[in-house]
Design a protein around this motif. Sequence first.
Motif, PDB file in Angstrom:
ATOM      1  N   LEU A  34       0.828  -1.203   0.000  1.00  0.00           N
ATOM      2  CA  LEU A  34       0.000   0.000   0.000  1.00  0.00           C
ATOM      3  C   LEU A  34       0.859   1.249   0.000  1.00  0.00           C
ATOM      4  N   ARG A  35       1.860   1.274   0.895  1.00  0.00           N
ATOM      5  CA  ARG A  35       2.718   2.458   0.996  1.00  0.00           C
ATOM      6  C   ARG A  35       3.526   2.627  -0.281  1.00  0.00           C
ATOM      7  N   TYR A  36       3.942   1.505  -0.866  1.00  0.00           N
ATOM      8  CA  TYR A  36       4.720   1.553  -2.110  1.00  0.00           C
ATOM      9  C   TYR A  36       3.885   2.159  -3.237  1.00  0.00           C
ATOM     10  N   ILE A  37       2.646   1.651  -3.362  1.00  0.00           N
ATOM     11  CA  ILE A  37       1.760   2.143  -4.432  1.00  0.00           C
ATOM     12  C   ILE A  37       1.468   3.625  -4.229  1.00  0.00           C
ATOM     13  N   GLN A  38       1.255   4.030  -2.974  1.00  0.00           N
ATOM     14  CA  GLN A  38       0.988   5.443  -2.697  1.00  0.00           C
ATOM     15  C   GLN A  38       2.210   6.294  -3.030  1.00  0.00           C
ATOM     16  N   GLN A  39       3.382   5.694  -2.841  1.00  0.00           N
ATOM     17  CA  GLN A  39       4.621   6.448  -3.042  1.00  0.00           C
ATOM     18  C   GLN A  39       4.923   6.659  -4.521  1.00  0.00           C
ATOM     19  N   GLY A  41       2.851   5.804  -7.221  1.00  0.00           N
ATOM     20  CA  GLY A  41       1.692   5.927  -8.121  1.00  0.00           C
ATOM     21  C   GLY A  41       1.321   4.559  -8.668  1.00  0.00           C
ATOM     22  N   TYR A  42       0.035   4.376  -9.000  1.00  0.00           N
ATOM     23  CA  TYR A  42      -0.407   3.011  -9.318  1.00  0.00           C
ATOM     24  C   TYR A  42       0.095   2.509 -10.664  1.00  0.00           C
ATOM     25  N   THR A  43       0.352   3.448 -11.594  1.00  0.00           N
ATOM     26  CA  THR A  43       0.817   2.988 -12.916  1.00  0.00           C
ATOM     27  C   THR A  43       2.191   2.354 -12.797  1.00  0.00           C
ATOM     28  N   GLU A  44       3.111   3.084 -12.175  1.00  0.00           N
ATOM     29  CA  GLU A  44       4.461   2.539 -12.036  1.00  0.00           C
ATOM     30  C   GLU A  44       4.472   1.289 -11.171  1.00  0.00           C
ATOM     31  N   ALA A  45       3.669   1.317 -10.121  1.00  0.00           N
ATOM     32  CA  ALA A  45       3.601   0.157  -9.231  1.00  0.00           C
ATOM     33  C   ALA A  45       3.127  -1.063 -10.011  1.00  0.00           C
ATOM     34  N   PHE A  46       2.094  -0.889 -10.816  1.00  0.00           N
ATOM     35  CA  PHE A  46       1.564  -2.012 -11.598  1.00  0.00           C
ATOM     36  C   PHE A  46       2.633  -2.533 -12.556  1.00  0.00           C
ATOM     37  N   ASN A  47       3.314  -1.605 -13.245  1.00  0.00           N
ATOM     38  CA  ASN A  47       4.342  -2.031 -14.199  1.00  0.00           C
ATOM     39  C   ASN A  47       5.456  -2.815 -13.533  1.00  0.00           C
ATOM     40  N   LYS A  48       5.792  -2.397 -12.300  1.00  0.00           N
ATOM     41  CA  LYS A  48       6.867  -3.100 -11.590  1.00  0.00           C
ATOM     42  C   LYS A  48       6.396  -4.464 -11.085  1.00  0.00           C
ATOM     43  N   ILE A  49       5.113  -4.509 -10.642  1.00  0.00           N
ATOM     44  CA  ILE A  49       4.618  -5.753 -10.037  1.00  0.00           C
ATOM     45  C   ILE A  49       4.294  -6.784 -11.099  1.00  0.00           C
ATOM     46  N   ILE A  50       3.772  -6.346 -12.248  1.00  0.00           N
ATOM     47  CA  ILE A  50       3.324  -7.298 -13.266  1.00  0.00           C
ATOM     48  C   ILE A  50       4.471  -8.159 -13.791  1.00  0.00           C
ATOM     49  N   ILE A  51       5.708  -7.608 -13.787  1.00  0.00           N
ATOM     50  CA  ILE A  51       6.820  -8.429 -14.283  1.00  0.00           C
ATOM     51  C   ILE A  51       7.184  -9.549 -13.316  1.00  0.00           C
ATOM     52  N   LEU A  52       6.621  -9.487 -12.112  1.00  0.00           N
ATOM     53  CA  LEU A  52       6.864 -10.574 -11.157  1.00  0.00           C
ATOM     54  C   LEU A  52       5.971 -11.779 -11.443  1.00  0.00           C
ATOM     55  N   ASP A  56       3.779 -18.114 -17.545  1.00  0.00           N
ATOM     56  CA  ASP A  56       2.738 -19.155 -17.560  1.00  0.00           C
ATOM     57  C   ASP A  56       1.436 -18.644 -16.951  1.00  0.00           C
ATOM     58  N   HIS A  57       1.553 -17.699 -16.041  1.00  0.00           N
ATOM     59  CA  HIS A  57       0.375 -17.279 -15.293  1.00  0.00           C
ATOM     60  C   HIS A  57      -0.228 -15.983 -15.780  1.00  0.00           C
ATOM     61  N   ILE A  58       0.396 -15.350 -16.793  1.00  0.00           N
ATOM     62  CA  ILE A  58      -0.082 -14.031 -17.259  1.00  0.00           C
ATOM     63  C   ILE A  58      -1.539 -14.108 -17.719  1.00  0.00           C
ATOM     64  N   LYS A  59      -1.856 -15.152 -18.497  1.00  0.00           N
ATOM     65  CA  LYS A  59      -3.219 -15.253 -19.044  1.00  0.00           C
ATOM     66  C   LYS A  59      -4.247 -15.382 -17.902  1.00  0.00           C
ATOM     67  N   LEU A  60      -3.931 -16.242 -16.933  1.00  0.00           N
ATOM     68  CA  LEU A  60      -4.822 -16.437 -15.785  1.00  0.00           C
ATOM     69  C   LEU A  60      -4.974 -15.143 -15.002  1.00  0.00           C
ATOM     70  N   PHE A  61      -3.855 -14.449 -14.845  1.00  0.00           N
ATOM     71  CA  PHE A  61      -3.865 -13.179 -14.123  1.00  0.00           C
ATOM     72  C   PHE A  61      -4.790 -12.186 -14.820  1.00  0.00           C
ATOM     73  N   GLU A  62      -4.688 -12.125 -16.167  1.00  0.00           N
ATOM     74  CA  GLU A  62      -5.551 -11.187 -16.912  1.00  0.00           C
ATOM     75  C   GLU A  62      -7.020 -11.562 -16.808  1.00  0.00           C
ATOM     76  N   GLN A  63      -7.267 -12.883 -16.793  1.00  0.00           N
ATOM     77  CA  GLN A  63      -8.656 -13.337 -16.612  1.00  0.00           C
ATOM     78  C   GLN A  63      -9.211 -12.895 -15.267  1.00  0.00           C
ATOM     79  N   LEU A  64      -8.379 -13.041 -14.234  1.00  0.00           N
ATOM     80  CA  LEU A  64      -8.802 -12.628 -12.895  1.00  0.00           C
ATOM     81  C   LEU A  64      -9.114 -11.131 -12.873  1.00  0.00           C
ATOM     82  N   MET A  65      -8.248 -10.348 -13.508  1.00  0.00           N
ATOM     83  CA  MET A  65      -8.470  -8.900 -13.549  1.00  0.00           C
ATOM     84  C   MET A  65      -9.783  -8.588 -14.251  1.00  0.00           C
TER      85      MET A  65
END
Lengths: 258, 91
Positions: A34-39, A41-52, A56-65
């Motif tokens: 939470l503090r990281y995302i607030q620090q 911003g959500y765009t950069e946070a998402f870009n950094k987190i999505i590469i984790l 194999d799981h990207i498609k499932l992740f997108e379905q969940l979203m």
Amino acid sequence: MTNASDAKQFSCWLNNSKSDSEKHQRLTCLYTMLRYIQQVGYTEAFNKIIILVSKDHIKLFEQLMDNYNDISLPTRKLTLLGNQIHPYLNELYINGNLDSDVINILVRRQLLHLWKGDNLIHLRLLLPMCNILLKWDHSVSNATNQPSTVTFNRQIYNPLELVESEDMPLLAQLADLDESKRKGLVLGCVDFALRPKRPLNWHGIHKDYKLWLSLLKLWWHTKTEHSNSMKMTLVALIISFLKHALLDTYGETKGKIS
Amino acid sequence: MSNNEIEQELEECQQFYKELLMINQFFEQPYGIPSPEFCFSRLTYPLAVHLSQSKYFWKDIENFCLGHKFLFEFIKEFYDFFVTNIPPSFE
């Protein structure tokens, strides 16, 4: 741990709370994220987190979203008269701001079908809202000979007959009403439920406590004679509310809430 | 220690909470409603049972208030408010 300004207070609070190490880890993770995302911003946070997320799981992740983003009412849900649920209600519902029981009133014309009690104050509390809903349902439908009734406790009631609706807004008007009118409508429902007693005088009662007082008042009036158990339940409700809502400090230190 | 009647009364009260929530939501939440855990905590039921079995429940409440007279009087005032229905400003 993050270099957030309240990291120390968080740590202190966590160490003093009674929870196991797994909960500690989860809470720490949530807090840090939470503090990281607030620090950053959500765009950069998402870009950094999505590469984790592994390939194999990207498609499932997108379905969940997508599932999270698309939770409108299933299109097969129509009112009893075959109308699509009004956008005002749909919008509240998909944002998690409307109990499905309200939608049920239109779809199945059932009121509180899981509640086994029979006290009519429950019915009367909800009748004004039923009036607005059914009035709309019948006004947009071509089915002119369908009864405008709901079922409560296996009995049938007609909200259009039981509630005087000259002062009531139409469903389509609710979105444009100002806050004071909407407050008046909520308290109006409480007054209607407590009839034939005189309308309550709310003057001087803080807005944050009006609904709590209404709650106790409605419940107290389900009986005309009050047993000792009921009186002691009332006292217990008063004390536990005062304690938890007004007296417990939840880690306040020197007047600041951490 | 259990008391069926108290359990049922609390369930009925919780049902009203749910209904008030529904109505408040329907009109786009003009009011804030206290969280359910403030209205019905883990303290509520055992406290109700204990008080209903106590001979001197006002004494028990006074002890619970740890000598804070103002708090005790406040609780008593709330109780009288509902039980006796006297204050004209509410009726």
